[in-house]
Design an enzyme around this catalytic site. Structure first.
Site, PDB file in Angstrom:
ATOM      1  N   GLN A  17       0.798  -1.218   0.000  1.00 44.55           N
ATOM      2  CA  GLN A  17       0.000   0.000   0.000  1.00 44.55           C
ATOM      3  C   GLN A  17       0.832   1.271   0.000  1.00 44.55           C
ATOM      4  O   GLN A  17       0.327   2.336  -0.357  1.00 44.55           O
ATOM      5  CB  GLN A  17      -0.951  -0.007   1.206  1.00 44.55           C
ATOM      6  N   ARG A  74       3.732  -0.199  13.037  1.00 41.40           N
ATOM      7  CA  ARG A  74       3.423  -1.507  12.461  1.00 41.40           C
ATOM      8  C   ARG A  74       3.503  -1.407  10.940  1.00 41.40           C
ATOM      9  O   ARG A  74       2.813  -0.582  10.334  1.00 41.40           O
ATOM     10  CB  ARG A  74       2.014  -1.944  12.880  1.00 41.40           C
ATOM     11  N   HIS A 118       1.001  -9.264   4.557  1.00 44.20           N
ATOM     12  CA  HIS A 118      -0.171  -8.385   4.446  1.00 44.20           C
ATOM     13  C   HIS A 118      -0.647  -8.412   2.990  1.00 44.20           C
ATOM     14  O   HIS A 118      -0.580  -7.417   2.278  1.00 44.20           O
ATOM     15  CB  HIS A 118       0.178  -6.970   4.918  1.00 44.20           C
ATOM     16  N   ASN A 162      -1.858 -10.914   8.188  1.00 46.49           N
ATOM     17  CA  ASN A 162      -2.878  -9.894   8.417  1.00 46.49           C
ATOM     18  C   ASN A 162      -4.249 -10.351   7.953  1.00 46.49           C
ATOM     19  O   ASN A 162      -4.434 -10.648   6.769  1.00 46.49           O
ATOM     20  CB  ASN A 162      -2.517  -8.605   7.675  1.00 46.49           C
ATOM     21  N   GLU A 163      -5.203 -10.387   8.866  1.00 42.34           N
ATOM     22  CA  GLU A 163      -6.625 -10.582   8.563  1.00 42.34           C
ATOM     23  C   GLU A 163      -6.924 -11.791   7.675  1.00 42.34           C
ATOM     24  O   GLU A 163      -7.398 -11.645   6.537  1.00 42.34           O
ATOM     25  CB  GLU A 163      -7.205  -9.323   7.919  1.00 42.34           C
ATOM     26  N   ASN A 298      -7.523  -5.891  14.355  1.00 43.71           N
ATOM     27  CA  ASN A 298      -7.865  -4.742  13.527  1.00 43.71           C
ATOM     28  C   ASN A 298      -9.359  -4.475  13.660  1.00 43.71           C
ATOM     29  O   ASN A 298     -10.178  -5.322  13.327  1.00 43.71           O
ATOM     30  CB  ASN A 298      -7.519  -5.019  12.056  1.00 43.71           C
ATOM     31  N   TYR A 300     -12.640  -1.824  13.210  1.00 43.81           N
ATOM     32  CA  TYR A 300     -13.159  -0.642  12.525  1.00 43.81           C
ATOM     33  C   TYR A 300     -14.617  -0.342  12.831  1.00 43.81           C
ATOM     34  O   TYR A 300     -14.964   0.730  13.264  1.00 43.81           O
ATOM     35  CB  TYR A 300     -12.997  -0.803  11.009  1.00 43.81           C
ATOM     36  N   GLU A 358      -4.929  -2.058  14.120  1.00 41.77           N
ATOM     37  CA  GLU A 358      -5.469  -1.125  13.126  1.00 41.77           C
ATOM     38  C   GLU A 358      -6.780  -0.564  13.640  1.00 41.77           C
ATOM     39  O   GLU A 358      -7.573  -1.281  14.264  1.00 41.77           O
ATOM     40  CB  GLU A 358      -5.778  -1.790  11.778  1.00 41.77           C
ATOM     41  N   TRP A 405      -4.672   3.394  11.676  1.00 43.62           N
ATOM     42  CA  TRP A 405      -4.520   3.117  10.254  1.00 43.62           C
ATOM     43  C   TRP A 405      -4.976   4.340   9.496  1.00 43.62           C
ATOM     44  O   TRP A 405      -6.148   4.629   9.521  1.00 43.62           O
ATOM     45  CB  TRP A 405      -5.348   1.894   9.806  1.00 43.62           C
ATOM     46  N   GLU A 412      -5.531   2.007  -1.320  1.00 44.42           N
ATOM     47  CA  GLU A 412      -6.557   1.349  -0.518  1.00 44.42           C
ATOM     48  C   GLU A 412      -7.154   0.172  -1.311  1.00 44.42           C
ATOM     49  O   GLU A 412      -8.348   0.120  -1.597  1.00 44.42           O
ATOM     50  CB  GLU A 412      -7.611   2.364  -0.085  1.00 44.42           C
ATOM     51  N   TRP A 413      -6.291  -0.770  -1.720  1.00 44.95           N
ATOM     52  CA  TRP A 413      -6.704  -2.015  -2.377  1.00 44.95           C
ATOM     53  C   TRP A 413      -7.645  -1.735  -3.547  1.00 44.95           C
ATOM     54  O   TRP A 413      -7.326  -0.878  -4.366  1.00 44.95           O
ATOM     55  CB  TRP A 413      -7.283  -2.986  -1.344  1.00 44.95           C
TER      56      TRP A 413
HETATM   57  C1  GBH Z   1      -7.839  -3.351   6.784  1.00 44.50           C
HETATM   58  O1  GBH Z   1      -8.802  -4.284   6.374  1.00 44.50           O
HETATM   59  C2  GBH Z   1      -6.587  -3.728   6.076  1.00 44.50           C
HETATM   60  O2  GBH Z   1      -5.749  -4.514   6.887  1.00 44.50           O
HETATM   61  C3  GBH Z   1      -5.824  -2.558   5.536  1.00 44.50           C
HETATM   62  O3  GBH Z   1      -4.857  -3.007   4.646  1.00 44.50           O
HETATM   63  C4  GBH Z   1      -6.793  -1.600   4.895  1.00 44.50           C
HETATM   64  O4  GBH Z   1      -6.148  -0.566   4.214  1.00 44.50           O
HETATM   65  C5  GBH Z   1      -7.679  -1.048   5.972  1.00 44.50           C
HETATM   66  O5  GBH Z   1      -8.324  -2.073   6.673  1.00 44.50           O
HETATM   67  C6  GBH Z   1      -8.742  -0.111   5.450  1.00 44.50           C
HETATM   68  O6  GBH Z   1      -9.597  -0.759   4.576  1.00 44.50           O
HETATM   69  O7  GBH Z   1     -18.424  -7.544   5.602  1.00 44.50           O
HETATM   70  O8  GBH Z   1     -19.278  -5.366   6.019  1.00 44.50           O
HETATM   71  O9  GBH Z   1     -18.822  -6.806   7.861  1.00 44.50           O
HETATM   72  C7  GBH Z   1     -10.105  -3.925   6.308  1.00 44.50           C
HETATM   73  C8  GBH Z   1     -10.912  -4.320   7.515  1.00 44.50           C
HETATM   74  C9  GBH Z   1     -12.488  -5.828   8.292  1.00 44.50           C
HETATM   75  C10 GBH Z   1     -13.112  -4.296   6.572  1.00 44.50           C
HETATM   76  C11 GBH Z   1     -13.683  -6.654   7.987  1.00 44.50           C
HETATM   77  C12 GBH Z   1     -14.305  -5.090   6.261  1.00 44.50           C
HETATM   78  C13 GBH Z   1     -15.879  -6.635   7.168  1.00 44.50           C
HETATM   79  C14 GBH Z   1     -16.901  -5.758   6.570  1.00 44.50           C
HETATM   80  N1  GBH Z   1     -12.054  -5.094   7.129  1.00 44.50           N
HETATM   81  N2  GBH Z   1     -14.723  -5.821   7.443  1.00 44.50           N
HETATM   82  S1  GBH Z   1     -18.450  -6.421   6.509  1.00 44.50           S
END
Ligand code: GBH
Length: 453
Positions: A17, A74, A118, A162-163, A298, A300, A358, A405, A412-413
């Site tokens: 990234q 990180r 990652h 990662n994840e 991580n 969010y 994150e 993060w 952003e992927w």
């Molecule tokens: C992270 O993943 C990444 O590690 C990072 O690389 C990236 O840039 C950052 O977040 C921002 O996107 O199916 O609606 O319940 C993303 C974290 C966690 C987001 C699981 C989606 C499930 C969404 N993800 N989550 S949902």
């Protein structure tokens, strides 16, 4: 008590990234190079070819972190920069890059927290099946051993992968992320099992190859559940649902974290996925459940649930939906309680301390005429989330770190450069870095060890 005295205040990034320099100094291709160069896979065809050019600008980025005052950073290693073919001959110039980065961090008083993987699998390994090929357990072990022998004198904090759920759900099931596969569920579970085995082998290799005591984990993620009231029924319903494997999807935490920490797949998952289970060989669960030292998580977003008549969690239609503050990326609803409940539920079940590796917010931040970048929404986001993390600390749940993060706006992927998560704005034409208002806010928060949040 507020935040503990030795709390880690950090920022996070990942190799593909930010680094760019995709075909510089002997780096091999990864699945994200391949994927982003295919038509229509990423927003406006964006790729990580240049990204933030961190490979060449890492000194400036470390200087920014020093100004910010973080005591942890990180980042991830690019497997194909270190071993261009994924297995076999290492690349000396790639190895030297992370030496320079790690040394610059240590000189700035910043502790490196390194993620081995990652999402940027070497293309050469994808051609051999990627996570579907059980040989990946040994490929990953070889890679982890190389990283340990080279950096293990200076790096004491490690994460293997990662994840995992994102890797399998988006890369193997839905096809929205690299390598873009849409496989039947049984094959996804098979790849997931290989991934967990590789994690275990990675832990072994890190412990064998690093000098002295290290702390190892795997960065997990999930779908946070928030009990809509703090009555016992709602809390228990939310907790059960958080770990449950009651649908044919692989987001729920139990499938991923139970094997690693408790050494077994959860019963409900084994039942729900009965017709699609991978072959589990003798010794597999033992390898997967190598001791880890902390939970890396991580965190969010999430949604509220309540206990239905049968005690099971049910979603609350409309609640925190329309009108709730959001980030600009589709899934990012602002749910500050997420890390509080994640800490409470996970430390309870797994009996380990947790670090939030994150947490972050994206918005269409723009450079103001005065040259600054106004991002009040991000400050609001961080304030709300960190207050909830502080609450978890005050109530005695062992939270020992927070990594925002991200340091920089970055690739952003699938959303390319459209989404900006950084504390530092990046102008992708000039590579100019401009700290946003949130940068100064976080610096002050760190200085006060969170007391003024
Ligand atoms: C992270 O993943 C990444 O590690 C990072 O690389 C990236 O840039 C950052 O977040 C921002 O996107 O199916 O609606 O319940 C993303 C974290 C966690 C987001 C699981 C989606 C499930 C969404 N993800 N989550 S949902």
């Amino acid at each position: 008590m507020l935040f503990p005295k030795n709390f880690t205040w950090g920022v996070a990034t990942a190799a593909y990234q930010i680094e760019g320099a995709a075909s510089v100094d002997g780096r091999g291709a990864s699945i994200w190079d391949d994927f982003s160069h295919q038509p229509k896979k990423t927003f406006e065809g964006h790729t990580g070819d240049v990204a933030c050019d961190h490979y060449h600008r890492y000194r400036e980025d470390v200087a920014l972190m020093r100004k910010l005052g973080v005591n942890g950073y990180r980042f991830s290693l690019s497997w194909s920069r270190l071993i261009p073919e994924g297995t076999g001959k290492p690349n000396p110039k790639g190895l030297a890059f992370y030496d320079r980065l790690i040394n610059a961090l240590l000189a700035a008083g910043i502790t490196p927290w390194v993620t081995l993987y990652h999402w940027d699998l070497p293309s050469a390994l994808q051609r051999r099946g990627g996570w579907l090929n059980r040989d990946i357990v040994e490929w990953f072990g070889e890679y982890a051993a190389l990283a340990a022998s080279r950096y293990g004198d200076r790096v004491k904090h490690w994460m293997t992968i990662n994840e995992p759920p994102c890797i399998i759900n988006t890369g193997y099931k839905d096809g929205t992320f690299a390598p873009g596969l849409k496989l039947p569920f049984a094959e996804c579970l098979h790849a997931a099992h290989n991934l967990l085995l590789a994690h275990g082998r990675g832990v072994q290799a890190l412990r064998a190859g690093c000098q002295g005591k290290i702390k190892v984990s795997i960065a997990q993620t999930g779908r946070e559940r928030i009990p809509v009231t703090e009555g016992a029924r709602d809390i228990e319903a939310a907790r059960a649902d958080y770990f449950a494997c009651n649908e044919r999807a692989l987001w729920n935490l139990g499938w991923w974290a139970d094997p690693v920490v408790l050494g077994k797949y959860p019963e409900d998952g084994l039942a729900t996925f009965a017709d699609a289970l991978p072959r589990i060989k003798t010794g597999d669960m033992k390898l997967i459940s190598q001791k880890i030292d902390f939970l890396a998580y991580n965190c969010y977003s999430g949604w509220p649930v309540r206990a239905g008549a049968n005690g099971k969690a049910e979603k609350i239609p409309g609640e925190w939906g329309a009108g709730n503050p959001r980030g600009t990326i589709s899934w990012l609803s602002v749910v500050p309680q997420a890390p509080y409940w994640a800490a409470r539920f996970q430390t309870g079940r797994y009996k380990l301390p947790i670090a939030f590796t994150e947490n972050g917010y994206c918005n269409t931040d723009f450079v103001h005429l005065d040259g600054g970048v106004r991002d009040p929404q991000r400050i609001d986001f961080m304030t709300r989330y960190l207050r909830e993390i502080r609450r978890a600390c005050e109530e005695g749940y062992p939270v020992n770190g927070y990594f925002y993060w991200s340091l920089l706006d970055n690739f952003e992927w699938a959303a390319g450069y459209r989404e900006r998560f950084g504390l530092v704005h990046v102008d992708y034409n000039t590579q100019r870095r401009t700290p946003k208002d949130s940068f100064a806010w976080y610096r002050d928060a760190i200085r006060s060890n969170g007391a003024n949040i």
